[in-house]
Design a protein around this motif. Sequence first.
Motif, PDB file in Angstrom:
ATOM      1  N   GLU A  21      -2.224   8.173   5.546  1.00  0.00           N
ATOM      2  CA  GLU A  21      -1.649   8.454   6.859  1.00  0.00           C
ATOM      3  C   GLU A  21      -1.850   9.917   7.249  1.00  0.00           C
ATOM      4  O   GLU A  21      -2.200  10.759   6.424  1.00  0.00           O
ATOM      5  CB  GLU A  21      -0.155   8.119   6.865  1.00  0.00           C
ATOM      6  CG  GLU A  21       0.142   6.653   6.590  1.00  0.00           C
ATOM      7  CD  GLU A  21       1.624   6.325   6.720  1.00  0.00           C
ATOM      8  OE1 GLU A  21       2.422   7.283   6.838  1.00  0.00           O
ATOM      9  OE2 GLU A  21       1.975   5.138   6.714  1.00  0.00           O
ATOM     10  N   THR A  80      -4.261  -4.469   4.385  1.00  0.00           N
ATOM     11  CA  THR A  80      -3.481  -3.323   3.927  1.00  0.00           C
ATOM     12  C   THR A  80      -2.041  -3.754   3.701  1.00  0.00           C
ATOM     13  O   THR A  80      -1.408  -4.338   4.586  1.00  0.00           O
ATOM     14  CB  THR A  80      -3.514  -2.188   4.966  1.00  0.00           C
ATOM     15  OG1 THR A  80      -4.882  -1.832   5.221  1.00  0.00           O
ATOM     16  CG2 THR A  80      -2.762  -0.969   4.470  1.00  0.00           C
ATOM     17  N   ASP A 126     -11.981   4.878   6.881  1.00  0.00           N
ATOM     18  CA  ASP A 126     -11.091   5.042   8.026  1.00  0.00           C
ATOM     19  C   ASP A 126     -10.675   3.671   8.537  1.00  0.00           C
ATOM     20  O   ASP A 126     -11.012   2.637   7.954  1.00  0.00           O
ATOM     21  CB  ASP A 126     -11.744   5.891   9.116  1.00  0.00           C
ATOM     22  CG  ASP A 126     -12.981   5.218   9.725  1.00  0.00           C
ATOM     23  OD1 ASP A 126     -13.278   4.057   9.362  1.00  0.00           O
ATOM     24  OD2 ASP A 126     -13.644   5.847  10.564  1.00  0.00           O
ATOM     25  N   LEU A 127      -9.925   3.663   9.652  1.00  0.00           N
ATOM     26  CA  LEU A 127      -9.419   2.389  10.169  1.00  0.00           C
ATOM     27  C   LEU A 127     -10.520   1.473  10.684  1.00  0.00           C
ATOM     28  O   LEU A 127     -10.318   0.273  10.811  1.00  0.00           O
ATOM     29  CB  LEU A 127      -8.402   2.657  11.281  1.00  0.00           C
ATOM     30  CG  LEU A 127      -7.034   3.184  10.834  1.00  0.00           C
ATOM     31  CD1 LEU A 127      -6.132   3.392  12.039  1.00  0.00           C
ATOM     32  CD2 LEU A 127      -6.378   2.228   9.838  1.00  0.00           C
ATOM     33  N   TRP A 146      -4.147   6.256   9.020  1.00  0.00           N
ATOM     34  CA  TRP A 146      -5.495   6.768   9.325  1.00  0.00           C
ATOM     35  C   TRP A 146      -6.580   5.936   8.660  1.00  0.00           C
ATOM     36  O   TRP A 146      -7.620   5.670   9.229  1.00  0.00           O
ATOM     37  CB  TRP A 146      -5.630   8.214   8.864  1.00  0.00           C
ATOM     38  CG  TRP A 146      -7.035   8.727   8.995  1.00  0.00           C
ATOM     39  CD1 TRP A 146      -7.624   9.246  10.110  1.00  0.00           C
ATOM     40  CD2 TRP A 146      -8.051   8.693   7.982  1.00  0.00           C
ATOM     41  NE1 TRP A 146      -8.944   9.562   9.843  1.00  0.00           N
ATOM     42  CE2 TRP A 146      -9.229   9.219   8.545  1.00  0.00           C
ATOM     43  CE3 TRP A 146      -8.071   8.277   6.651  1.00  0.00           C
ATOM     44  CZ2 TRP A 146     -10.410   9.361   7.823  1.00  0.00           C
ATOM     45  CZ3 TRP A 146      -9.259   8.393   5.928  1.00  0.00           C
ATOM     46  CH2 TRP A 146     -10.405   8.932   6.516  1.00  0.00           C
ATOM     47  N   GLY A 147      -6.354   5.540   7.430  1.00  0.00           N
ATOM     48  CA  GLY A 147      -7.374   4.809   6.687  1.00  0.00           C
ATOM     49  C   GLY A 147      -6.832   4.339   5.355  1.00  0.00           C
ATOM     50  O   GLY A 147      -5.623   4.172   5.174  1.00  0.00           O
ATOM     51  N   ARG A 148      -7.737   4.131   4.389  1.00  0.00           N
ATOM     52  CA  ARG A 148      -7.313   3.595   3.099  1.00  0.00           C
ATOM     53  C   ARG A 148      -8.133   4.230   1.979  1.00  0.00           C
ATOM     54  O   ARG A 148      -9.322   4.539   2.140  1.00  0.00           O
ATOM     55  CB  ARG A 148      -7.490   2.079   3.064  1.00  0.00           C
ATOM     56  CG  ARG A 148      -6.856   1.359   4.225  1.00  0.00           C
ATOM     57  CD  ARG A 148      -6.817  -0.128   4.020  1.00  0.00           C
ATOM     58  NE  ARG A 148      -8.125  -0.755   3.882  1.00  0.00           N
ATOM     59  CZ  ARG A 148      -8.315  -2.060   3.707  1.00  0.00           C
ATOM     60  NH1 ARG A 148      -7.262  -2.859   3.634  1.00  0.00           N
ATOM     61  NH2 ARG A 148      -9.524  -2.566   3.597  1.00  0.00           N
ATOM     62  N   PRO A 203      -2.695   2.970   1.446  1.00  0.00           N
ATOM     63  CA  PRO A 203      -2.841   3.457   2.825  1.00  0.00           C
ATOM     64  C   PRO A 203      -2.781   4.985   2.885  1.00  0.00           C
ATOM     65  O   PRO A 203      -2.006   5.616   2.164  1.00  0.00           O
ATOM     66  CB  PRO A 203      -1.645   2.827   3.544  1.00  0.00           C
ATOM     67  CG  PRO A 203      -0.641   2.566   2.466  1.00  0.00           C
ATOM     68  CD  PRO A 203      -1.412   2.291   1.217  1.00  0.00           C
TER      69      PRO A 203
END
Length: 533
Positions: free
Chosen positions: A226, A208, A177-178, A232-234, A224
Amino acid sequence: MRRFITIRDVLRLPVLVEGMPRVLAGESRLDRAVRWVHVTELLNPANFLEGGELVLTTGMPYPEDTSKLRDYVDQLADVGAAGLIVELGYRYQKVPEQLVAACRARDVPLVELARGVRFIDVTQTVHALILDAQGELLRRGRDIQDIFTALTLRGATPEEVVHTAAELTGAPVVLEDLAHRVMMCELLGRPYEPVVSAWSRRSRAAPTLEKVAPSGPEGWLIAPVEDHQGLWGRLILLDSRQSPDADPEAVLVLERAVVALTMARLAGPAWWERRAHRSVLRDLCERRFRSPADARARAEALGLPSFGHRLFAVLIRHTRIGGEDEHLDERIAKELERTGVRALVGETAPGRIGVLLALARASAWQPVAERIGRLAHEELGPDSVVAVGPGVTDLSGIARSWQEAEETADAIVPGSPDRRFYVPSDIGLPELLGVLSDDTRLQRYAERRLTRLIEHDDRNGGDLLAALRAYVTAAGNKSVAAKQAGMSRQAFYQRLHTIERLLGCDLESGLQRTGLHVALLVLDSRGRAAPGI
């Protein structure tokens, strides 16, 4: 899995081998992808390049002032050319040291050909291989798209998507997550410790990018992820080959995997953090990790500190399952997070919520347990039970703490006196016998000791069992027992005499009285009430 031609591949072709190639610079970059082969004798080749080209030259245009060779190499490096091959014999008998130094400075692969080769043969051979690879990549791309489309249509879990991405690429894949917490990962049998150790620090070093591309000092391929709120995260592929160029097929896999993950998040509430917590909690409690180092690395990658913290296993047992009471673990987690408590929270089984606390101050566990107990009673009602296992200093001991918390929770009868939480020392003989009530040896013991009294009461509508219960509860004090049973002393004494005759025992014996008391507790734990009670 690689679907592109590299400089190393080109140098192995017979048409190049005849030229006796020798690498003079950029040895670490020989795995760069060759997008095309470009033959040029111009001093400004960058104007005709787009990046990824392998440049062939005889050196004819090189300036007499060899110090200007650096400008030539800078142009190639800036445009992203794959490398430079110089054929000796026309302009030079030996590649100038200034050209070698410039290529080394910019890490541009430089290869000399001691013998002449037909450049047209090189371009035709390499271009044919490139076109074949691109065609295969297109066919493979359709297969990859079909795989992830099928996963999306059947509502596959995020764990399945991550696993599929790892299987297709043959490399570990991590979903974070972020906050750089590892939500899910598929390591293809590798241990956790070397892969996700110090994850947050390593992940923050890899920025990112706008599209799927290698990033950071470890060359991770990052995509990434979304949702309706934006980034949202990676999704990260950890390719151990450390190739400077992104594998086109790996890029396709991550692109399709990200689409599947995004669709899953857009479809409805995605409790991915809870899923991650639940998975790690179960692995810890069931000792599934290969080693303590693996367990520590995985927990820390999810955001739970271990070094310098006291760890406590907390079990919440409740009877509300499904319906409006789903995701109670989410509400508990949010409350703990709001108060600054670091913890893993997840449903470990139907009717059971696990909490793994990491506290910098060991003495802080009681207020936190009180808070969890209060929240559990508010959310789940008085039938919920909160049990806390003993604190440990390392994750390797959390399974034992968890087991003691489970035993404590199972021993407490729902609806017991209003207490926020229980610890193992709260378990007395009645609670212990309740836990063991399904043991057939205990059942046979209770039946053997009390059957004659039960049958007598059933036939005569009597109250001998109730009298015996009052007597042993009063620790053999007949006056107190008679008062508790609501009988006159004479009537109570008569019932004790009858009990001794039927059971063939001496109620004045402390040992026999204890044995009968245990039998009554076993009988009560099985839910059988005495007649008249």
